[in-house]
Write a protein that holds these residues in place. Structure first.
Motif, PDB file in Angstrom:
ATOM      1  N   CYS A 146       0.833  -1.197   0.000  1.00  0.00           N
ATOM      2  CA  CYS A 146       0.000   0.000   0.000  1.00  0.00           C
ATOM      3  C   CYS A 146       0.869   1.249   0.000  1.00  0.00           C
ATOM      4  CB  CYS A 146      -0.940   0.005   1.198  1.00  0.00           C
ATOM      5  SG  CYS A 146      -0.093   0.082   2.766  1.00  0.00           S
ATOM      6  N   ILE A 147       0.227   2.331  -0.395  1.00  0.00           N
ATOM      7  CA  ILE A 147       0.843   3.651  -0.329  1.00  0.00           C
ATOM      8  C   ILE A 147       0.102   4.408   0.769  1.00  0.00           C
ATOM      9  CG2 ILE A 147       1.266   5.818  -1.543  1.00  0.00           C
ATOM     10  CD1 ILE A 147       1.383   4.163  -4.154  1.00  0.00           C
ATOM     11  N   PRO A 148       0.679   4.435   1.982  1.00  0.00           N
ATOM     12  CA  PRO A 148       0.040   5.182   3.066  1.00  0.00           C
ATOM     13  C   PRO A 148       0.119   6.682   2.774  1.00  0.00           C
ATOM     14  CG  PRO A 148       1.697   3.636   3.906  1.00  0.00           C
ATOM     15  CD  PRO A 148       1.887   3.751   2.429  1.00  0.00           C
ATOM     16  N   TYR A 149      -0.983   7.392   3.013  1.00  0.00           N
ATOM     17  CA  TYR A 149      -0.982   8.832   2.726  1.00  0.00           C
ATOM     18  C   TYR A 149      -1.810   9.585   3.752  1.00  0.00           C
ATOM     19  CZ  TYR A 149      -5.703   8.499   0.775  1.00  0.00           C
ATOM     20  OH  TYR A 149      -7.055   8.304   0.622  1.00  0.00           O
ATOM     21  N   GLU A 180      -7.110  -6.781   3.673  1.00  0.00           N
ATOM     22  CA  GLU A 180      -6.573  -7.068   5.009  1.00  0.00           C
ATOM     23  C   GLU A 180      -5.065  -7.248   4.949  1.00  0.00           C
ATOM     24  OE1 GLU A 180     -10.340  -9.337   7.154  1.00  0.00           O
ATOM     25  OE2 GLU A 180      -8.995 -10.497   5.875  1.00  0.00           O
ATOM     26  N   ALA A 181      -4.580  -7.902   3.888  1.00  0.00           N
ATOM     27  CA  ALA A 181      -3.130  -8.090   3.734  1.00  0.00           C
ATOM     28  C   ALA A 181      -2.424  -6.745   3.600  1.00  0.00           C
ATOM     29  CB  ALA A 181      -2.843  -8.973   2.521  1.00  0.00           C
ATOM     30  N   ALA A 182      -2.980  -5.841   2.799  1.00  0.00           N
ATOM     31  CA  ALA A 182      -2.375  -4.513   2.625  1.00  0.00           C
ATOM     32  C   ALA A 182      -2.338  -3.766   3.955  1.00  0.00           C
ATOM     33  CB  ALA A 182      -3.144  -3.711   1.577  1.00  0.00           C
ATOM     34  N   ARG A 183      -3.437  -3.819   4.705  1.00  0.00           N
ATOM     35  CA  ARG A 183      -3.477  -3.126   6.004  1.00  0.00           C
ATOM     36  C   ARG A 183      -2.534  -3.775   7.010  1.00  0.00           C
ATOM     37  NH1 ARG A 183      -9.078  -2.880   4.543  1.00  0.00           N
ATOM     38  NH2 ARG A 183      -9.510  -4.684   5.861  1.00  0.00           N
ATOM     39  N   ARG A 184      -2.414  -5.107   6.982  1.00  0.00           N
ATOM     40  CA  ARG A 184      -1.492  -5.798   7.895  1.00  0.00           C
ATOM     41  C   ARG A 184      -0.056  -5.386   7.609  1.00  0.00           C
ATOM     42  NH1 ARG A 184       1.406  -9.916   6.754  1.00  0.00           N
ATOM     43  NH2 ARG A 184       0.040 -10.718   5.112  1.00  0.00           N
ATOM     44  N   GLU A 185       0.320  -5.344   6.341  1.00  0.00           N
ATOM     45  CA  GLU A 185       1.689  -4.951   5.996  1.00  0.00           C
ATOM     46  C   GLU A 185       1.979  -3.518   6.438  1.00  0.00           C
ATOM     47  OE1 GLU A 185       4.175  -6.784   5.083  1.00  0.00           O
ATOM     48  OE2 GLU A 185       2.977  -8.596   4.850  1.00  0.00           O
ATOM     49  N   ALA A 186       1.009  -2.621   6.284  1.00  0.00           N
ATOM     50  CA  ALA A 186       1.194  -1.233   6.727  1.00  0.00           C
ATOM     51  C   ALA A 186       1.419  -1.177   8.236  1.00  0.00           C
ATOM     52  CB  ALA A 186      -0.007  -0.387   6.341  1.00  0.00           C
ATOM     53  N   LEU A 187       0.675  -1.983   8.970  1.00  0.00           N
ATOM     54  CA  LEU A 187       0.818  -2.016  10.423  1.00  0.00           C
ATOM     55  C   LEU A 187       2.168  -2.614  10.826  1.00  0.00           C
ATOM     56  CD1 LEU A 187      -0.427  -1.607  13.243  1.00  0.00           C
ATOM     57  CD2 LEU A 187      -1.363  -3.908  13.027  1.00  0.00           C
ATOM     58  N   ASP A 208      15.087 -16.415  -7.357  1.00  0.00           N
ATOM     59  CA  ASP A 208      14.919 -16.573  -8.795  1.00  0.00           C
ATOM     60  C   ASP A 208      13.440 -16.822  -9.072  1.00  0.00           C
ATOM     61  OD1 ASP A 208      15.459 -16.857 -11.495  1.00  0.00           O
ATOM     62  OD2 ASP A 208      15.883 -19.003 -11.304  1.00  0.00           O
ATOM     63  N   ALA A 209      12.636 -15.753  -8.978  1.00  0.00           N
ATOM     64  CA  ALA A 209      11.189 -15.891  -9.139  1.00  0.00           C
ATOM     65  C   ALA A 209      10.595 -14.574  -9.618  1.00  0.00           C
ATOM     66  CB  ALA A 209      10.547 -16.290  -7.813  1.00  0.00           C
ATOM     67  N   THR A 210       9.477 -14.691 -10.300  1.00  0.00           N
ATOM     68  CA  THR A 210       8.712 -13.516 -10.695  1.00  0.00           C
ATOM     69  C   THR A 210       7.512 -13.417  -9.776  1.00  0.00           C
ATOM     70  OG1 THR A 210       9.420 -13.679 -12.992  1.00  0.00           O
ATOM     71  CG2 THR A 210       7.409 -12.426 -12.566  1.00  0.00           C
ATOM     72  N   TYR A 211       7.375 -12.273  -9.120  1.00  0.00           N
ATOM     73  CA  TYR A 211       6.279 -12.033  -8.190  1.00  0.00           C
ATOM     74  C   TYR A 211       5.189 -11.222  -8.866  1.00  0.00           C
ATOM     75  CZ  TYR A 211       9.267 -13.407  -4.219  1.00  0.00           C
ATOM     76  OH  TYR A 211      10.064 -14.084  -3.339  1.00  0.00           O
ATOM     77  N   GLU A 212       3.992 -11.372  -8.343  1.00  0.00           N
ATOM     78  CA  GLU A 212       2.880 -10.529  -8.754  1.00  0.00           C
ATOM     79  C   GLU A 212       2.629  -9.561  -7.600  1.00  0.00           C
ATOM     80  OE1 GLU A 212      -1.799 -10.882 -10.111  1.00  0.00           O
ATOM     81  OE2 GLU A 212      -0.596 -12.698  -9.894  1.00  0.00           O
ATOM     82  N   GLY A 213       2.767  -8.272  -7.857  1.00  0.00           N
ATOM     83  CA  GLY A 213       2.583  -7.261  -6.812  1.00  0.00           C
ATOM     84  C   GLY A 213       1.322  -6.455  -7.054  1.00  0.00           C
ATOM     85  N   LEU A 214       0.528  -6.274  -6.013  1.00  0.00           N
ATOM     86  CA  LEU A 214      -0.699  -5.480  -6.074  1.00  0.00           C
ATOM     87  C   LEU A 214      -0.600  -4.370  -5.049  1.00  0.00           C
ATOM     88  CD1 LEU A 214      -1.648  -8.790  -6.201  1.00  0.00           C
ATOM     89  CD2 LEU A 214      -3.602  -7.589  -7.114  1.00  0.00           C
ATOM     90  N   MET A 215      -1.020  -3.161  -5.430  1.00  0.00           N
ATOM     91  CA  MET A 215      -0.899  -2.010  -4.539  1.00  0.00           C
ATOM     92  C   MET A 215      -2.233  -1.300  -4.348  1.00  0.00           C
ATOM     93  SD  MET A 215       2.303  -1.739  -3.540  1.00  0.00           S
ATOM     94  CE  MET A 215       2.657  -0.043  -3.106  1.00  0.00           C
ATOM     95  N   PHE A 216      -2.409  -0.745  -3.141  1.00  0.00           N
ATOM     96  CA  PHE A 216      -3.612  -0.009  -2.757  1.00  0.00           C
ATOM     97  C   PHE A 216      -3.210   1.303  -2.093  1.00  0.00           C
ATOM     98  CE2 PHE A 216      -4.811  -4.404  -2.797  1.00  0.00           C
ATOM     99  CZ  PHE A 216      -6.119  -4.422  -3.254  1.00  0.00           C
ATOM    100  N   PRO A 217      -4.019   2.345  -2.249  1.00  0.00           N
ATOM    101  CA  PRO A 217      -3.807   3.532  -1.407  1.00  0.00           C
ATOM    102  C   PRO A 217      -4.333   3.216  -0.010  1.00  0.00           C
ATOM    103  CG  PRO A 217      -5.711   3.853  -2.833  1.00  0.00           C
ATOM    104  CD  PRO A 217      -5.123   2.524  -3.190  1.00  0.00           C
ATOM    105  N   LEU A 218      -3.710   3.783   1.002  1.00  0.00           N
ATOM    106  CA  LEU A 218      -4.160   3.583   2.387  1.00  0.00           C
ATOM    107  C   LEU A 218      -4.208   4.947   3.061  1.00  0.00           C
ATOM    108  CD1 LEU A 218      -4.300   1.060   4.732  1.00  0.00           C
ATOM    109  CD2 LEU A 218      -2.434   2.507   5.530  1.00  0.00           C
TER     110      LEU A 218
END
Length: 161
Positions: free
Chosen positions: A28-31, A70-77, A101-111
């Protein structure tokens, strides 16, 4: 007695991308808006590498027992010591892990930050700083996080948060 927050550890509950086989990472992008109306974002850095290695936004694995928000909020905390309300997804990106050696899928949210804690699980390993969107853009070494930040800035300009 105050409750002690502990960051989740281990990868037993991690979700993996069916298209890449790598982990699905949510961040997330906390703002917050200052009193003058300018928006600041909260960036974090590793104390091991320091701010000279650049800054990033809180992110981590999406686990099976939580929603993506919930995952985005947990990581922010855990990583930045903030609580808040997530907005609509900023999108998803595929990127190569620097460590594995892996390709990840990243998803982002504003917080939108509603609470900034004095103590948080990863405070001994991370610094946090409020900066302008421009400064975050200039200091973030991760192309996909910069793209998410640009989408966030575009929403700000359109007042669509």
């Amino acid at each position: 007695m105050a409750a002690v927050m502990v960051a989740r550890q281990g990868r037993d509950l991690q979700r993996y991308s069916p298209s890449t086989g790598g982990r699905i990472v949510v961040g997330c992008i906390p703002y917050r808006a200052r009193s003058d109306g300018e928006v600041e974002v909260l960036v974090i850095c590793s104390r091991k590498k320091g701010a000279s290695a650049g800054v990033m936004f809180p992110k981590g694995g999406w686990e099976l027992d939580e929603s993506i928000e919930e995952a985005a909020r947990r990581e922010a905390l855990e990583e930045a010591g903030v609580r808040g309300e997530t907005g609509a997804s900023l999108g998803s990106w595929y990127y190569r892990s620097r460590r594995y050696d892996a390709t990840y899928e990243g998803l982002m949210f504003p917080l939108r930050v509603t609470d900034e804690l004095e103590h948080w699980p990863e405070m001994s390993g991370r610094g946090r700083t409020w900066v302008s969107v421009r400064e975050a853009m200039d200091r973030c070494p991760h192309w996909w996080m910069r793209e998410a930040l640009q989408r966030f800035a575009d929403r700000l300009a359109a007042a669509d948060l």
